[in-house]
Write a protein that holds these residues in place. Structure first.
Motif, PDB file in Angstrom:
ATOM      1  N   VAL A  47     -19.754 -30.175 -18.316  1.00  0.00           N
ATOM      2  CA  VAL A  47     -18.522 -29.398 -18.203  1.00  0.00           C
ATOM      3  C   VAL A  47     -17.391 -30.014 -19.023  1.00  0.00           C
ATOM      4  N   LYS A  48     -16.741 -29.183 -19.831  1.00  0.00           N
ATOM      5  CA  LYS A  48     -15.482 -29.566 -20.463  1.00  0.00           C
ATOM      6  C   LYS A  48     -14.403 -28.815 -19.689  1.00  0.00           C
ATOM      7  N   LYS A  49     -13.585 -29.557 -18.926  1.00  0.00           N
ATOM      8  CA  LYS A  49     -12.634 -28.928 -18.005  1.00  0.00           C
ATOM      9  C   LYS A  49     -11.527 -28.181 -18.749  1.00  0.00           C
ATOM     10  N   GLY A  50     -10.984 -27.166 -18.089  1.00  0.00           N
ATOM     11  CA  GLY A  50      -9.895 -26.402 -18.675  1.00  0.00           C
ATOM     12  C   GLY A  50      -9.326 -25.464 -17.630  1.00  0.00           C
ATOM     13  N   SER A  51      -8.141 -24.873 -17.927  1.00  0.00           N
ATOM     14  CA  SER A  51      -7.474 -24.023 -16.943  1.00  0.00           C
ATOM     15  C   SER A  51      -7.711 -22.540 -17.233  1.00  0.00           C
ATOM     16  N   GLY A  52      -8.340 -22.232 -18.363  1.00  0.00           N
ATOM     17  CA  GLY A  52      -8.555 -20.835 -18.754  1.00  0.00           C
ATOM     18  C   GLY A  52      -9.826 -20.250 -18.180  1.00  0.00           C
ATOM     19  N   LYS A  53     -10.469 -19.392 -18.967  1.00  0.00           N
ATOM     20  CA  LYS A  53     -11.699 -18.727 -18.506  1.00  0.00           C
ATOM     21  C   LYS A  53     -12.846 -19.722 -18.386  1.00  0.00           C
ATOM     22  N   ASP A 182      -8.256 -23.984 -23.973  1.00  0.00           N
ATOM     23  CA  ASP A 182      -7.915 -24.162 -22.558  1.00  0.00           C
ATOM     24  C   ASP A 182      -9.048 -23.693 -21.663  1.00  0.00           C
ATOM     25  N   ASN A 183      -9.989 -22.973 -22.251  1.00  0.00           N
ATOM     26  CA  ASN A 183     -11.097 -22.467 -21.441  1.00  0.00           C
ATOM     27  C   ASN A 183     -11.944 -23.613 -20.886  1.00  0.00           C
ATOM     28  N   GLU A 184     -12.552 -23.345 -19.722  1.00  0.00           N
ATOM     29  CA  GLU A 184     -13.451 -24.344 -19.141  1.00  0.00           C
ATOM     30  C   GLU A 184     -14.865 -24.027 -19.632  1.00  0.00           C
ATOM     31  N   VAL A 185     -15.431 -24.932 -20.398  1.00  0.00           N
ATOM     32  CA  VAL A 185     -16.712 -24.630 -21.041  1.00  0.00           C
ATOM     33  C   VAL A 185     -17.848 -25.359 -20.333  1.00  0.00           C
ATOM     34  N   TYR A 186     -18.849 -24.580 -19.936  1.00  0.00           N
ATOM     35  CA  TYR A 186     -20.042 -25.117 -19.286  1.00  0.00           C
ATOM     36  C   TYR A 186     -21.199 -25.077 -20.276  1.00  0.00           C
ATOM     37  N   TYR A 187     -21.598 -26.236 -20.748  1.00  0.00           N
ATOM     38  CA  TYR A 187     -22.785 -26.330 -21.601  1.00  0.00           C
ATOM     39  C   TYR A 187     -23.971 -26.519 -20.660  1.00  0.00           C
ATOM     40  N   VAL A 188     -24.758 -25.464 -20.513  1.00  0.00           N
ATOM     41  CA  VAL A 188     -25.820 -25.488 -19.489  1.00  0.00           C
ATOM     42  C   VAL A 188     -27.194 -25.506 -20.152  1.00  0.00           C
ATOM     43  N   PHE A 189     -27.957 -26.531 -19.844  1.00  0.00           N
ATOM     44  CA  PHE A 189     -29.307 -26.685 -20.376  1.00  0.00           C
ATOM     45  C   PHE A 189     -30.254 -26.324 -19.241  1.00  0.00           C
ATOM     46  N   PHE A 205     -25.199 -18.818 -10.712  1.00  0.00           N
ATOM     47  CA  PHE A 205     -24.666 -18.609  -9.368  1.00  0.00           C
ATOM     48  C   PHE A 205     -23.779 -19.772  -8.952  1.00  0.00           C
ATOM     49  N   GLY A 206     -24.186 -20.980  -9.336  1.00  0.00           N
ATOM     50  CA  GLY A 206     -23.400 -22.175  -9.002  1.00  0.00           C
ATOM     51  C   GLY A 206     -22.076 -22.235  -9.736  1.00  0.00           C
ATOM     52  N   ILE A 207     -22.032 -21.666 -10.933  1.00  0.00           N
ATOM     53  CA  ILE A 207     -20.820 -21.753 -11.765  1.00  0.00           C
ATOM     54  C   ILE A 207     -19.930 -20.514 -11.596  1.00  0.00           C
ATOM     55  N   LEU A 208     -20.544 -19.348 -11.453  1.00  0.00           N
ATOM     56  CA  LEU A 208     -19.856 -18.060 -11.455  1.00  0.00           C
ATOM     57  C   LEU A 208     -18.868 -17.945 -12.625  1.00  0.00           C
ATOM     58  N   PRO A 209     -19.414 -17.964 -13.842  1.00  0.00           N
ATOM     59  CA  PRO A 209     -18.537 -17.911 -15.022  1.00  0.00           C
ATOM     60  C   PRO A 209     -17.923 -16.532 -15.233  1.00  0.00           C
ATOM     61  N   ASP A 210     -16.851 -16.480 -16.025  1.00  0.00           N
ATOM     62  CA  ASP A 210     -16.243 -15.197 -16.400  1.00  0.00           C
ATOM     63  C   ASP A 210     -17.039 -14.519 -17.509  1.00  0.00           C
ATOM     64  N   LEU A 211     -17.676 -15.336 -18.335  1.00  0.00           N
ATOM     65  CA  LEU A 211     -18.464 -14.842 -19.467  1.00  0.00           C
ATOM     66  C   LEU A 211     -19.639 -15.781 -19.670  1.00  0.00           C
ATOM     67  N   ALA A 212     -20.742 -15.243 -20.171  1.00  0.00           N
ATOM     68  CA  ALA A 212     -21.879 -16.126 -20.449  1.00  0.00           C
ATOM     69  C   ALA A 212     -22.589 -15.714 -21.729  1.00  0.00           C
ATOM     70  N   THR A 321     -18.385 -22.159 -31.662  1.00  0.00           N
ATOM     71  CA  THR A 321     -17.106 -22.873 -31.571  1.00  0.00           C
ATOM     72  C   THR A 321     -15.943 -21.871 -31.589  1.00  0.00           C
ATOM     73  N   GLU A 322     -16.009 -20.917 -32.507  1.00  0.00           N
ATOM     74  CA  GLU A 322     -14.939 -19.923 -32.624  1.00  0.00           C
ATOM     75  C   GLU A 322     -14.905 -19.016 -31.388  1.00  0.00           C
ATOM     76  N   PHE A 323     -16.070 -18.674 -30.867  1.00  0.00           N
ATOM     77  CA  PHE A 323     -16.162 -17.832 -29.680  1.00  0.00           C
ATOM     78  C   PHE A 323     -15.471 -18.489 -28.478  1.00  0.00           C
ATOM     79  N   VAL A 324     -15.786 -19.769 -28.296  1.00  0.00           N
ATOM     80  CA  VAL A 324     -15.223 -20.521 -27.164  1.00  0.00           C
ATOM     81  C   VAL A 324     -13.695 -20.580 -27.248  1.00  0.00           C
ATOM     82  N   LYS A 325     -13.190 -20.697 -28.471  1.00  0.00           N
ATOM     83  CA  LYS A 325     -11.742 -20.784 -28.668  1.00  0.00           C
ATOM     84  C   LYS A 325     -11.065 -19.424 -28.501  1.00  0.00           C
ATOM     85  N   SER A 326     -11.768 -18.351 -28.921  1.00  0.00           N
ATOM     86  CA  SER A 326     -11.081 -17.062 -29.034  1.00  0.00           C
ATOM     87  C   SER A 326     -11.216 -16.164 -27.799  1.00  0.00           C
ATOM     88  N   CYS A 327     -12.037 -16.535 -26.825  1.00  0.00           N
ATOM     89  CA  CYS A 327     -12.158 -15.599 -25.692  1.00  0.00           C
ATOM     90  C   CYS A 327     -11.360 -16.057 -24.465  1.00  0.00           C
TER      91      CYS A 327
END
Ligand code: CO
Ligand code: ZN
Length: 327
Positions: A47-53, A182-189, A205-212, A321-327
């Motif tokens: 997890v890279k923490k953040g206050s956004g999505k 600012d988004n919180e990014v979950y790199y899930v393997f 289910f454990g993360i309940l992300p806004d987008l995947a 990288t651009e996706f993570v920044k722009s959404c």
């Protein structure tokens, strides 16, 4: 990038036995993300923490393989499949068990038509002279994976287990570049994708992300006399429209297309007739999660020698990288 790909592709990890891959990835990302944890299914969540999505990026750690189901009195192994294994493709292939034991896949000689060859009519020879000798090396329930070098040639990578260590490598490389957001990014393997997209379901289910997004391989339509498909090696990462497991959420698909256009990254649109990805189980988790995918065009999927284009891989890192920044 090639070193990361090679290291990951050569690490043993059939479905349900992904721990070595998870440990290798943890080693690569330690100190580069805010948190690394594992869930009950064995998914590795960085997890890279953040206050956004909350954005979940998933790539599966498991690879296809075989599982020993019976050892006969002469020491030959009978086996079942872990993931999709076309019988004609695995004939004559070398497999390796976690302890280094190597075997050769062959078939019963009384088959008159090779179209009728099934896994049940095949066996693995580990050079043992008896059941006792075989059991000193291999037990019923043990899994083995293909043997196959990882090489770079003419801008392509040829290797076993490109599916989906290439996706894992792309996530690792993206995390190492630490996209500013600012988004919180979950790199899930994830685990157990090849046997039914299983790990991704509990991880989502454990993360309940806004987008995947699922980062995986897709077929191409660029080899002699193949089925027509608008995806080719070297044409850029493919933005998923549909596969057998998911119809990409239009919002996610549009964000990816916009990100590619903004950064002038070449891209293709993927409609894959066979096969699914982790997005298939993520998008129906909980109340539903808008999901899509970036796919790396890949020839010979599920063969011991799969092939991708290194430019597509590098462009996938840029796009992600651009996706993570722009959404
Ligand atoms: Co696969
Ligand atoms: Zn895959």
């Amino acid at each position: 990038m090639f070193d990361i790909i090679k290291t990951l592709a050569q690490t043993f990890g059939p479905s349900g036995n992904e721990k070595k891959v998870a440990d290798t990835i943890s080693g690569m990302l330690r100190g580069k993300v805010d948190e690394i944890r594992t869930d009950a299914m064995g998914n590795l969540i960085c997890v890279k923490k953040g206050s956004g999505k909350k954005i979940m990026l998933a790539a599966h750690m498991d690879e296809i393989g075989i599982i020993v189901s019976y050892i006969d009195e002469k020491g030959f192994l009978r086996f079942g499949n872990i993931g999709g294994l076309p019988p004609l493709i695995i004939l004559g292939q070398r497999v390796v068990f976690e302890n280094g034991t190597v075997g050769v896949i062959w078939y019963e000689e009384n088959i008159d038509n090779m179209k009728n060859v099934t896994l049940g009519k095949m066996f693995i020879d580990i050079g043992a002279g008896s059941r006792e000798e075989a059991e000193r090396l291999v037990k019923v329930g043990d899994m083995a994976v293909f043997v196959g070098d990882t090489v770079e040639q003419n801008g392509k990578i040829i290797s076993k287990s490109i599916d989906d260590r290439i996706g894992c490598a792309i996530l690792v490389e993206t995390a190492l570049r630490q996209p500013e957001t600012d988004n919180e990014v979950y790199y899930v393997f994830t685990t157990q994708e090849e046997v039914g997209l299983r790990g991704a379901k509990t991880a989502a289910f454990g993360i309940l992300p806004d987008l995947a997004l699922a980062i995986d391989v897709c077929d191409t339509g660029d080899i002699p006399n193949c089925n027509p498909m608008a995806v080719k090696l070297g044409g850029g990462p493919a933005i998923k429209i549909k596969d057998r497991s998911v119809i990409a959420h239009p919002l996610v698909k549009d964000l990816l297309v916009k990100a590619a256009k903004n950064k002038k990254i070449p891209y293709q649109l993927e409609i894959m007739k066979d096969g699914g990805t982790d997005a298939g189980s993520i998008h129906t988790t909980a109340g539903g999660i808008p999901s899509g995918g970036i796919s790396i065009p890949c020839r010979f999927i599920h063969d011991a020698a799969e092939m991708v284009d290194l430019n597509d891989v590098n462009n996938a890192v840029k796009l992600l990288t651009e996706f993570v920044k722009s959404c």
